[in-house]
Design a protein around this motif. Structure first.
Motif, PDB file in Angstrom:
ATOM      1  N   UNK A  12       0.826  -1.192   0.000  1.00  0.00           N
ATOM      2  CA  UNK A  12       0.000   0.000   0.000  1.00  0.00           C
ATOM      3  C   UNK A  12       0.868   1.252   0.000  1.00  0.00           C
ATOM      4  N   UNK A  13       0.532   2.186  -0.880  1.00  0.00           N
ATOM      5  CA  UNK A  13       1.308   3.421  -0.968  1.00  0.00           C
ATOM      6  C   UNK A  13       0.936   4.353   0.173  1.00  0.00           C
ATOM      7  N   UNK A  14       1.857   5.245   0.565  1.00  0.00           N
ATOM      8  CA  UNK A  14       1.573   6.185   1.664  1.00  0.00           C
ATOM      9  C   UNK A  14       0.359   7.067   1.411  1.00  0.00           C
ATOM     10  N   UNK A  15       0.032   7.342   0.135  1.00  0.00           N
ATOM     11  CA  UNK A  15      -1.126   8.188  -0.167  1.00  0.00           C
ATOM     12  C   UNK A  15      -2.441   7.405  -0.111  1.00  0.00           C
ATOM     13  N   UNK A  16      -2.376   6.103   0.221  1.00  0.00           N
ATOM     14  CA  UNK A  16      -3.581   5.303   0.374  1.00  0.00           C
ATOM     15  C   UNK A  16      -4.019   4.553  -0.856  1.00  0.00           C
ATOM     16  N   UNK A  17      -3.374   4.805  -2.008  1.00  0.00           N
ATOM     17  CA  UNK A  17      -3.722   4.061  -3.212  1.00  0.00           C
ATOM     18  C   UNK A  17      -3.246   2.625  -3.068  1.00  0.00           C
ATOM     19  N   UNK A  18      -4.158   1.690  -3.225  1.00  0.00           N
ATOM     20  CA  UNK A  18      -3.762   0.289  -3.113  1.00  0.00           C
ATOM     21  C   UNK A  18      -4.826  -0.604  -3.728  1.00  0.00           C
ATOM     22  N   UNK A  19      -4.515  -1.851  -3.772  1.00  0.00           N
ATOM     23  CA  UNK A  19      -5.475  -2.855  -4.200  1.00  0.00           C
ATOM     24  C   UNK A  19      -5.799  -3.753  -3.024  1.00  0.00           C
ATOM     25  N   UNK A  20      -6.944  -4.390  -3.119  1.00  0.00           N
ATOM     26  CA  UNK A  20      -7.336  -5.399  -2.150  1.00  0.00           C
ATOM     27  C   UNK A  20      -7.430  -6.720  -2.894  1.00  0.00           C
ATOM     28  N   UNK A  21      -7.150  -7.795  -2.189  1.00  0.00           N
ATOM     29  CA  UNK A  21      -7.125  -9.118  -2.790  1.00  0.00           C
ATOM     30  C   UNK A  21      -8.008 -10.055  -1.971  1.00  0.00           C
ATOM     31  N   UNK A  22      -8.707 -10.942  -2.652  1.00  0.00           N
ATOM     32  CA  UNK A  22      -9.464 -12.017  -2.016  1.00  0.00           C
ATOM     33  C   UNK A  22      -9.046 -13.317  -2.693  1.00  0.00           C
ATOM     34  N   UNK A  23      -9.089 -14.399  -1.943  1.00  0.00           N
ATOM     35  CA  UNK A  23      -8.609 -15.676  -2.454  1.00  0.00           C
ATOM     36  C   UNK A  23      -9.678 -16.768  -2.361  1.00  0.00           C
ATOM     37  N   UNK A  24     -10.731 -16.670  -3.182  1.00  0.00           N
ATOM     38  CA  UNK A  24     -11.684 -17.773  -3.206  1.00  0.00           C
ATOM     39  C   UNK A  24     -11.006 -18.993  -3.827  1.00  0.00           C
TER      40      UNK A  24
END
Length: 63
Positions: A12-24
């Protein structure tokens, strides 16, 4: 998928830009953490591992 099954990327970048991941089972789902309601991308586990390796090595840039 329930909210508790999504987790935030460790990059996660300090500015809050990020991705979320799920693992079905048998898949990797990826979504923009700032636009959760706009859907997700579904990739195979092997494609996800290849992407993470490419980003980690610097072969693929992420903006």
């Amino acid at each position: 998928m329930a909210a508790e099954q999504w987790f935030t990327s460790s990059y996660t970048r300090p500015d809050g830009d990020c991705v979320e991941v799920a693992l079905p089972a048998g898949a990797v789902w990826v979504r923009d953490s700032n636009h959760r309601g706009e859907g997700h991308m579904n990739v195979t586990p092997s494609a996800w591992r290849a992407f993470v390796r490419a980003v980690s090595s610097g072969r693929v840039g992420v903006e």
